[in-house]
Every structure is written in structure tokens, then in C-alpha cells.
Design a protein around this motif. Structure first.
Motif, PDB file in Angstrom:
ATOM      1  N   GLU A  65      11.444 -44.665  46.077  1.00  0.00           N
ATOM      2  CA  GLU A  65      10.411 -44.428  45.066  1.00  0.00           C
ATOM      3  C   GLU A  65       9.655 -43.144  45.389  1.00  0.00           C
ATOM      4  OE1 GLU A  65      10.171 -46.228  42.358  1.00  0.00           O
ATOM      5  OE2 GLU A  65      11.660 -47.678  43.044  1.00  0.00           O
ATOM      6  N   ALA A  66       9.060 -42.557  44.363  1.00  0.00           N
ATOM      7  CA  ALA A  66       8.352 -41.285  44.528  1.00  0.00           C
ATOM      8  C   ALA A  66       6.853 -41.516  44.701  1.00  0.00           C
ATOM      9  CB  ALA A  66       8.611 -40.390  43.323  1.00  0.00           C
ATOM     10  N   TYR A  67       6.307 -40.919  45.721  1.00  0.00           N
ATOM     11  CA  TYR A  67       4.875 -40.964  46.016  1.00  0.00           C
ATOM     12  C   TYR A  67       4.399 -39.531  46.204  1.00  0.00           C
ATOM     13  CZ  TYR A  67       5.687 -45.894  47.035  1.00  0.00           C
ATOM     14  OH  TYR A  67       6.043 -47.207  46.945  1.00  0.00           O
ATOM     15  N   ALA A  68       3.081 -39.364  46.225  1.00  0.00           N
ATOM     16  CA  ALA A  68       2.536 -38.025  46.459  1.00  0.00           C
ATOM     17  C   ALA A  68       1.151 -38.136  47.063  1.00  0.00           C
ATOM     18  CB  ALA A  68       2.482 -37.232  45.158  1.00  0.00           C
ATOM     19  N   VAL A  69       0.775 -37.093  47.779  1.00  0.00           N
ATOM     20  CA  VAL A  69      -0.580 -36.959  48.314  1.00  0.00           C
ATOM     21  C   VAL A  69      -1.109 -35.592  47.900  1.00  0.00           C
ATOM     22  CG1 VAL A  69      -0.202 -38.488  50.290  1.00  0.00           C
ATOM     23  CG2 VAL A  69       0.233 -36.038  50.532  1.00  0.00           C
ATOM     24  N   ALA A  78      -4.224 -34.566  32.133  1.00  0.00           N
ATOM     25  CA  ALA A  78      -3.574 -35.435  31.147  1.00  0.00           C
ATOM     26  C   ALA A  78      -2.320 -36.112  31.696  1.00  0.00           C
ATOM     27  CB  ALA A  78      -3.231 -34.629  29.895  1.00  0.00           C
ATOM     28  N   GLU A  79      -1.775 -35.580  32.778  1.00  0.00           N
ATOM     29  CA  GLU A  79      -0.563 -36.155  33.367  1.00  0.00           C
ATOM     30  C   GLU A  79      -0.872 -37.259  34.376  1.00  0.00           C
ATOM     31  OE1 GLU A  79       2.644 -32.613  33.494  1.00  0.00           O
ATOM     32  OE2 GLU A  79       0.836 -32.264  34.705  1.00  0.00           O
ATOM     33  N   ILE A  80      -2.163 -37.490  34.668  1.00  0.00           N
ATOM     34  CA  ILE A  80      -2.561 -38.483  35.675  1.00  0.00           C
ATOM     35  C   ILE A  80      -3.279 -39.632  34.983  1.00  0.00           C
ATOM     36  CG2 ILE A  80      -3.930 -38.904  37.746  1.00  0.00           C
ATOM     37  CD1 ILE A  80      -3.651 -35.891  38.357  1.00  0.00           C
ATOM     38  N   TRP A 133      -4.816 -43.666  43.901  1.00  0.00           N
ATOM     39  CA  TRP A 133      -5.838 -43.075  43.035  1.00  0.00           C
ATOM     40  C   TRP A 133      -5.304 -42.710  41.661  1.00  0.00           C
ATOM     41  CZ3 TRP A 133      -5.432 -37.950  41.440  1.00  0.00           C
ATOM     42  CH2 TRP A 133      -4.564 -37.135  42.167  1.00  0.00           C
ATOM     43  N   GLY A 134      -3.999 -42.842  41.456  1.00  0.00           N
ATOM     44  CA  GLY A 134      -3.475 -42.553  40.134  1.00  0.00           C
ATOM     45  C   GLY A 134      -1.969 -42.664  40.062  1.00  0.00           C
ATOM     46  N   ILE A 135      -1.480 -42.584  38.832  1.00  0.00           N
ATOM     47  CA  ILE A 135      -0.056 -42.565  38.551  1.00  0.00           C
ATOM     48  C   ILE A 135       0.187 -41.312  37.715  1.00  0.00           C
ATOM     49  CG2 ILE A 135       1.887 -43.768  37.468  1.00  0.00           C
ATOM     50  CD1 ILE A 135       0.638 -45.381  39.747  1.00  0.00           C
ATOM     51  N   ALA A 136       1.202 -40.526  38.082  1.00  0.00           N
ATOM     52  CA  ALA A 136       1.471 -39.287  37.349  1.00  0.00           C
ATOM     53  C   ALA A 136       2.870 -39.323  36.759  1.00  0.00           C
ATOM     54  CB  ALA A 136       1.330 -38.087  38.282  1.00  0.00           C
ATOM     55  N   VAL A 149       3.501 -42.215  42.371  1.00  0.00           N
ATOM     56  CA  VAL A 149       2.347 -42.997  42.791  1.00  0.00           C
ATOM     57  C   VAL A 149       1.518 -42.079  43.681  1.00  0.00           C
ATOM     58  CG1 VAL A 149       1.550 -45.029  44.031  1.00  0.00           C
ATOM     59  CG2 VAL A 149       3.653 -45.148  42.676  1.00  0.00           C
ATOM     60  N   LEU A 150       0.278 -41.818  43.281  1.00  0.00           N
ATOM     61  CA  LEU A 150      -0.585 -40.881  44.000  1.00  0.00           C
ATOM     62  C   LEU A 150      -1.409 -41.639  45.033  1.00  0.00           C
ATOM     63  CD1 LEU A 150      -1.711 -38.883  40.846  1.00  0.00           C
ATOM     64  CD2 LEU A 150       0.171 -38.353  42.412  1.00  0.00           C
ATOM     65  N   LEU A 151      -1.175 -41.327  46.309  1.00  0.00           N
ATOM     66  CA  LEU A 151      -1.813 -42.060  47.401  1.00  0.00           C
ATOM     67  C   LEU A 151      -3.055 -41.336  47.905  1.00  0.00           C
ATOM     68  CD1 LEU A 151       1.337 -42.987  49.517  1.00  0.00           C
ATOM     69  CD2 LEU A 151       0.107 -44.438  47.876  1.00  0.00           C
ATOM     70  N   ASP A 152      -4.071 -42.121  48.212  1.00  0.00           N
ATOM     71  CA  ASP A 152      -5.261 -41.612  48.891  1.00  0.00           C
ATOM     72  C   ASP A 152      -5.071 -41.917  50.375  1.00  0.00           C
ATOM     73  OD1 ASP A 152      -7.733 -41.250  50.108  1.00  0.00           O
ATOM     74  OD2 ASP A 152      -8.837 -41.875  48.329  1.00  0.00           O
ATOM     75  N   VAL A 153      -4.632 -40.920  51.119  1.00  0.00           N
ATOM     76  CA  VAL A 153      -4.305 -41.119  52.527  1.00  0.00           C
ATOM     77  C   VAL A 153      -5.514 -41.593  53.316  1.00  0.00           C
ATOM     78  CG1 VAL A 153      -3.537 -39.950  54.625  1.00  0.00           C
ATOM     79  CG2 VAL A 153      -2.417 -39.493  52.461  1.00  0.00           C
ATOM     80  N   ARG A 154      -6.684 -41.077  52.979  1.00  0.00           N
ATOM     81  CA  ARG A 154      -7.880 -41.496  53.713  1.00  0.00           C
ATOM     82  C   ARG A 154      -8.086 -43.002  53.587  1.00  0.00           C
ATOM     83  NH1 ARG A 154     -10.181 -36.437  51.177  1.00  0.00           N
ATOM     84  NH2 ARG A 154     -10.005 -34.928  52.839  1.00  0.00           N
ATOM     85  N   GLN A 155      -7.980 -43.537  52.385  1.00  0.00           N
ATOM     86  CA  GLN A 155      -8.147 -44.977  52.181  1.00  0.00           C
ATOM     87  C   GLN A 155      -7.046 -45.755  52.891  1.00  0.00           C
ATOM     88  OE1 GLN A 155     -10.427 -46.884  50.565  1.00  0.00           O
ATOM     89  NE2 GLN A 155     -11.703 -45.091  50.211  1.00  0.00           N
ATOM     90  N   LEU A 156      -5.850 -45.240  52.835  1.00  0.00           N
ATOM     91  CA  LEU A 156      -4.710 -45.914  53.460  1.00  0.00           C
ATOM     92  C   LEU A 156      -4.898 -45.999  54.973  1.00  0.00           C
ATOM     93  CD1 LEU A 156      -2.077 -47.123  52.419  1.00  0.00           C
ATOM     94  CD2 LEU A 156      -0.982 -44.953  52.877  1.00  0.00           C
ATOM     95  N   VAL A 157      -5.289 -44.905  55.590  1.00  0.00           N
ATOM     96  CA  VAL A 157      -5.459 -44.868  57.041  1.00  0.00           C
ATOM     97  C   VAL A 157      -6.687 -45.671  57.466  1.00  0.00           C
ATOM     98  CG1 VAL A 157      -5.919 -43.333  58.994  1.00  0.00           C
ATOM     99  CG2 VAL A 157      -4.205 -42.723  57.291  1.00  0.00           C
ATOM    100  N   GLU A 158      -7.754 -45.607  56.698  1.00  0.00           N
ATOM    101  CA  GLU A 158      -8.937 -46.394  57.052  1.00  0.00           C
ATOM    102  C   GLU A 158      -8.642 -47.883  56.981  1.00  0.00           C
ATOM    103  OE1 GLU A 158     -12.156 -44.975  54.652  1.00  0.00           O
ATOM    104  OE2 GLU A 158     -12.239 -43.071  55.726  1.00  0.00           O
ATOM    105  N   GLY A 159      -7.706 -48.288  56.124  1.00  0.00           N
ATOM    106  CA  GLY A 159      -7.312 -49.685  56.034  1.00  0.00           C
ATOM    107  C   GLY A 159      -6.571 -50.169  57.270  1.00  0.00           C
TER     108      GLY A 159
END
Length: 162
Positions: free
Chosen positions: A34-38, A121-123, A138-141, A150-160
Motif C-alpha cells: 500500500e502507498a503511504y506518505a509523510v 483539493a487533492e487531500i 492526517w489525510g488521504i490523497a 495514506v498521509l502519516l503524521d510521523v510525530r503522532q505515530l512515534v509518540e504513540g
């Protein structure tokens, strides 16, 4: 440089700055097909994974440590963070070096794809997923027809992980 060339360059830089003001640049990568992005500003470098030093009894998302030019970075397996099936490190695997709260970390991904410059408009907000919104998304593009990121918020992911 002639005055005309300099004005032309400044105009191009201004147009680019204005254009970037309305766009978000993200680095896309693959995890389990699957495709993700930061956000690209979080990534300082992309590396082939060097041999990792395992840390005994470390939580599962932490694959180990690497030394990059004498600086230690914790290797975070994004597959494990997202509860995706584990996979071995392969030739296409990459480490995305990032800094969070002054600490260097290396995010392990299956494969780096490309950089996208997304218009607002793409997010779509992550709420489009339905149900409870995970804080680390934080979003889907939709950068191209039939393609989803799938747009990942790395800060939230790592803090988790803490």
C-alpha cells in the motif's frame, strides 16, 4: 549574470514560492503493498539500510540502531507501528532519516516511490475513513486516477510508541 536573467530567476523563485504555499510536498513509499506518505520536510535523508544493531528487549516497532556518519539513530519499523505483517529487510528497503524532538530516527519502509506536490483539493481529511480517526493519519490523497496515499503524521505515530 545579467539583470534580465536575474529578474527572470527571481520571478521563477517567486512563482515557485507562491505555488508551494498552496501545495504540500510529501514523500511516498510502500508498506505491505500500500502507498503511504509523510511530509517531506521531516525527511533529511534516504538511505539503504546498513546492518542494524539489535537492542535486546526493545519494543517491537524498534528494529535496532544504526550509526549514520557517527550519529546514532533508532530504527522504527513502520510496518510494526501500523500493525502490518512483518517483513525482512530487502534490496528495495530504505531508511527515511528524520528528526523528532531533537532525536534522530530512521523509519524503515519497503520501498520509496516518489515526491508528490499535492494541492489542498487533492487531500481529504482522515475522517473520510469512517469511524474513529487515528491520530497518526492526517489525510488521504489522490495524486493520480486510481491512486490513494495514506498521509502519516510521523510525530503522532512515534509518540504513540512511548
Amino acid at each position: 549574470m545579467s539583470g534580465l536573467t536575474k529578474r527572470h530567476d527571481e520571478g521563477a523563485a517567486l512563482r515557485r514560492a507562491v505555488e508551494l504555499g498552496h501545495r504540500t510536498e510529501v514523500l511516498a513509499f510502500q508498506l505491505a503493498g500500500e502507498a503511504y506518505a509523510v511530509r517531506i520536510e521531516l525527511v533529511t535523508e534516504i538511505l539503504r539500510p546498513p546492518p542494524l544493531t539489535e537492542v535486546p528487549r526493545a519494543p517491537s516497532p524498534l528494529r535496532g540502531l544504526v550509526s549514520v556518519r557517527g550519529r546514532l539513530s533508532t530504527v522504527v519499523d513502520l510496518r510494526s507501528c501500523l500493525r502490518l505483517p512483518s517483513a525482512p529487510i530487502e534490496a528495495k528497503s530504505r531508511l527515511l532519516l528524520a528528526t523528532h524532538d531533537g532525536e534522530s530516527m530512521a523509519l524503515l519502509v519497503d520501498e520509496v516511490r516518489q515526491v508528490y506536490r499535492l494541492a489542498e483539493a487533492e487531500i481529504e481529511p482522515a475522517a473520510a475513513l469512517g469511524g474513529e480517526q487515528p491520530p497518526y493519519i492526517w489525510g488521504i490523497a489522490r495524486p493520480a486516477a486510481g491512486e490513494l496515499l495514506v498521509l502519516l503524521d510521523v510525530r503522532q505515530l512515534v509518540e504513540g510508541l512511548a
